[in-house]
Design an enzyme around this catalytic site. Sequence first.
Site, mmCIF file in Angstrom:
data_model
loop_
_atom_site.group_PDB
_atom_site.id
_atom_site.type_symbol
_atom_site.label_atom_id
_atom_site.label_comp_id
_atom_site.label_asym_id
_atom_site.label_seq_id
_atom_site.Cartn_x
_atom_site.Cartn_y
_atom_site.Cartn_z
ATOM 1 N N ARG A 34 54.230 33.614 50.683
ATOM 2 C CA ARG A 34 54.490 35.054 50.818
ATOM 3 C C ARG A 34 55.308 35.371 52.073
ATOM 4 O O ARG A 34 56.058 36.345 52.079
ATOM 5 C CB ARG A 34 53.175 35.821 50.864
ATOM 6 N N LYS A 193 37.023 36.657 32.680
ATOM 7 C CA LYS A 193 36.194 37.671 32.015
ATOM 8 C C LYS A 193 36.985 38.636 31.146
ATOM 9 O O LYS A 193 38.042 39.102 31.531
ATOM 10 C CB LYS A 193 35.486 38.509 33.078
ATOM 11 N N GLY A 334 46.583 35.851 39.926
ATOM 12 C CA GLY A 334 46.453 34.936 41.061
ATOM 13 C C GLY A 334 46.151 33.509 40.645
ATOM 14 O O GLY A 334 46.843 32.565 41.042
ATOM 15 N N GLY A 357 46.686 41.943 40.645
ATOM 16 C CA GLY A 357 46.175 43.199 40.091
ATOM 17 C C GLY A 357 47.281 44.218 39.840
ATOM 18 O O GLY A 357 47.273 44.923 38.830
HETATM 19 P P1 ADP Z 1 43.823 35.310 37.071
HETATM 20 O O1 ADP Z 1 43.475 35.255 38.547
HETATM 21 O O2 ADP Z 1 45.054 34.499 36.778
HETATM 22 O O3 ADP Z 1 43.888 36.698 36.544
HETATM 23 P P2 ADP Z 1 41.073 34.911 36.299
HETATM 24 O O4 ADP Z 1 40.645 35.208 37.705
HETATM 25 O O5 ADP Z 1 40.746 35.878 35.262
HETATM 26 O O6 ADP Z 1 42.635 34.555 36.281
HETATM 27 O O7 ADP Z 1 40.367 33.555 35.816
HETATM 28 C C1 ADP Z 1 40.548 32.308 36.412
HETATM 29 C C2 ADP Z 1 39.284 31.498 36.399
HETATM 30 O O8 ADP Z 1 38.722 31.375 35.092
HETATM 31 C C3 ADP Z 1 39.559 30.079 36.868
HETATM 32 O O9 ADP Z 1 38.810 29.832 38.049
HETATM 33 C C4 ADP Z 1 39.090 29.212 35.698
HETATM 34 O O10 ADP Z 1 38.443 28.027 36.109
HETATM 35 C C5 ADP Z 1 38.112 30.101 35.000
HETATM 36 N N1 ADP Z 1 37.894 29.674 33.603
HETATM 37 C C6 ADP Z 1 38.788 29.591 32.626
HETATM 38 N N2 ADP Z 1 38.229 29.132 31.487
HETATM 39 C C7 ADP Z 1 36.934 28.903 31.751
HETATM 40 C C8 ADP Z 1 35.812 28.440 30.981
HETATM 41 N N3 ADP Z 1 35.949 28.103 29.705
HETATM 42 N N4 ADP Z 1 34.629 28.386 31.589
HETATM 43 C C9 ADP Z 1 34.492 28.725 32.871
HETATM 44 N N5 ADP Z 1 35.498 29.166 33.663
HETATM 45 C C10 ADP Z 1 36.709 29.260 33.117
#
Ligand code: ADP
Length: 386
Positions: A34, A193, A334, A357
Site C-alpha cells: 500500500r 460467511k 482482503g 469492504g
Molecule cells: P474476503 O476477505 O476475501 O472477503 P472472507 O473473509 O469472507 O474473504 O473469507 C476468507 C476465509 O474463509 C479464509 O480465512 C478461508 O480459510 C475461510 N474459508 C473458506 N472456505 C472455508 C471452509 N470450507 N471452511 C472454513 N473456512 C473456510
Amino acid sequence: MRNILSARVRNKHILFRADYNVPIKNGTVTNDKRIRATIPTLKKLLARGATLVIASHLGRPEGKKRAEFSLAPVARRLEKLLGKKVEFLPDCTGSAIERAVATSKNRIILLENLRFHPEEEHNDAHFAKQLARLANIYCNDAFGVSHRAHASVHAITRHLPSFAGPLLLNEITMLSALKKPKRPFIAVLGGAKVSDKIQLIEQLSKKADAVLIGGAMMFTFLAAAGNETGTSKTEKDYVPLARKLLRTKKIIIPPDVVLDNKKTVSVHALPKNRAGLDIGPETRELYSAIIARAKTVFWNGPLGLFEKKPFDAGTLAIARAIAHGKKVSIIGGGDSVAAIEKLGLAKKFTHLSTGGGAALEFIEGKTLPGIAALHKNKPKRADKRA
Ligand code: ADP
Ligand code: MG
C-alpha cells in the site's frame, strides 16, 4: 471528481489521505504494498512543487493513543521507498502540529494515526476543520476507507478544495466495468460467511449470469438444498434466505467437497461428524468450465480453507481458470487478494481491488460517502449513513 494530478499544486500544501493501514510486526512494516502504490503519485506531486502532508489510519486503536498503532514505522519505510526525508509528526492536529507543518523545512510530512482521535471515526466537523488548517487542498487516495463517513475522507471536504487521487480513480474505473459487464458475466463467491455478504450475493444474483458458490458459505446453500452438512460451518439462520436465492436459478452449488480428513465426498454423502473444507475435484471442473466461457468474472472469497494444504486446491484451480484466456477479471476482498498473492498469480488478473469492504459496497451499488463527497456539485448536506 477532480484528479489531483490535474490540479495546480505549486507551493501548495496538500493534505493527502492515504491508506497506509499496513501490517506491522515488532516495529517493522511486513507488507509495504500500500505504501509502494502511492510512491509514483507522491513523486509527481513533489516534482510539481507541492508539500505533502500525509494522513492515514492504522488498525483500530479505538480513539486512544496506543504505541502499537503508531505510523512511525510507516514513515521510515516511506522514506526508504521515496529516497527522501520524511518528517514524522507525533500527532495529526493541534497548534504544535500546525506550527510544525507551517515551519517545516521538509516537503514530506507524515502525521500520526488519525484514529488516535475518536473524532476521526465520528466524522467530527471541528476535527476536520483542524486537519484542514494544515493544508490548502485535500486529496483522497484511500479507496479502502471511502465507504466510511470519517472526518479525514468526508467532513474534511467541506473545508478544502477536494480532489481524488489516482489509486481511488483507478479503483472506480475498474470496478465500474462490472456495471455494464461483457457477458457471460460470472461471479464466484466464497469466503467465510453468508451473513457477511448477503447484499453482495443478492446483487450479483441479479446482475450476473451465474453465481458459483464455494468456501464455508457453500454449506448454508447446501443445507438449503436439503443436504446434511455435518460439522461444516453452516449458518442455520440464513438457510431460508439461501433457499430463496437458490430459486433464482442463478446460484450454482458444488456437487462435491473435500472433508477435514482429506477425503472427497459427494455433497449428498457428507458424514455427520465431518466438516467440509474445500470444493471437490468435480466442482473444480464444473466451475472451471463455466468460467472458461465467461467474458467477465468477479471473484470474492477463497473457495476453501486455502491457508492450509491441501485445502488450497479449490482456490488454486479457480484462480487458474479465471486467469486463463482473455477476460475481464476483477478480484475483491482482503483474503481473496491475499490468496492470489500467496499463489503467485497476482499479475494474471485485470484488477485486484485493494479496498475490501469498500469494493464490495461499490459493487453492491451503494453510494460511498467518501466518494460522494468528492463530487464537485455535491449536495450541501451529505447523506448520513449507518
Ligand atoms: P474476503 O476477505 O476475501 O472477503 P472472507 O473473509 O469472507 O474473504 O473469507 C476468507 C476465509 O474463509 C479464509 O480465512 C478461508 O480459510 C475461510 N474459508 C473458506 N472456505 C472455508 C471452509 N470450507 N471452511 C472454513 N473456512 C473456510
Ligand atoms: Mg476477510
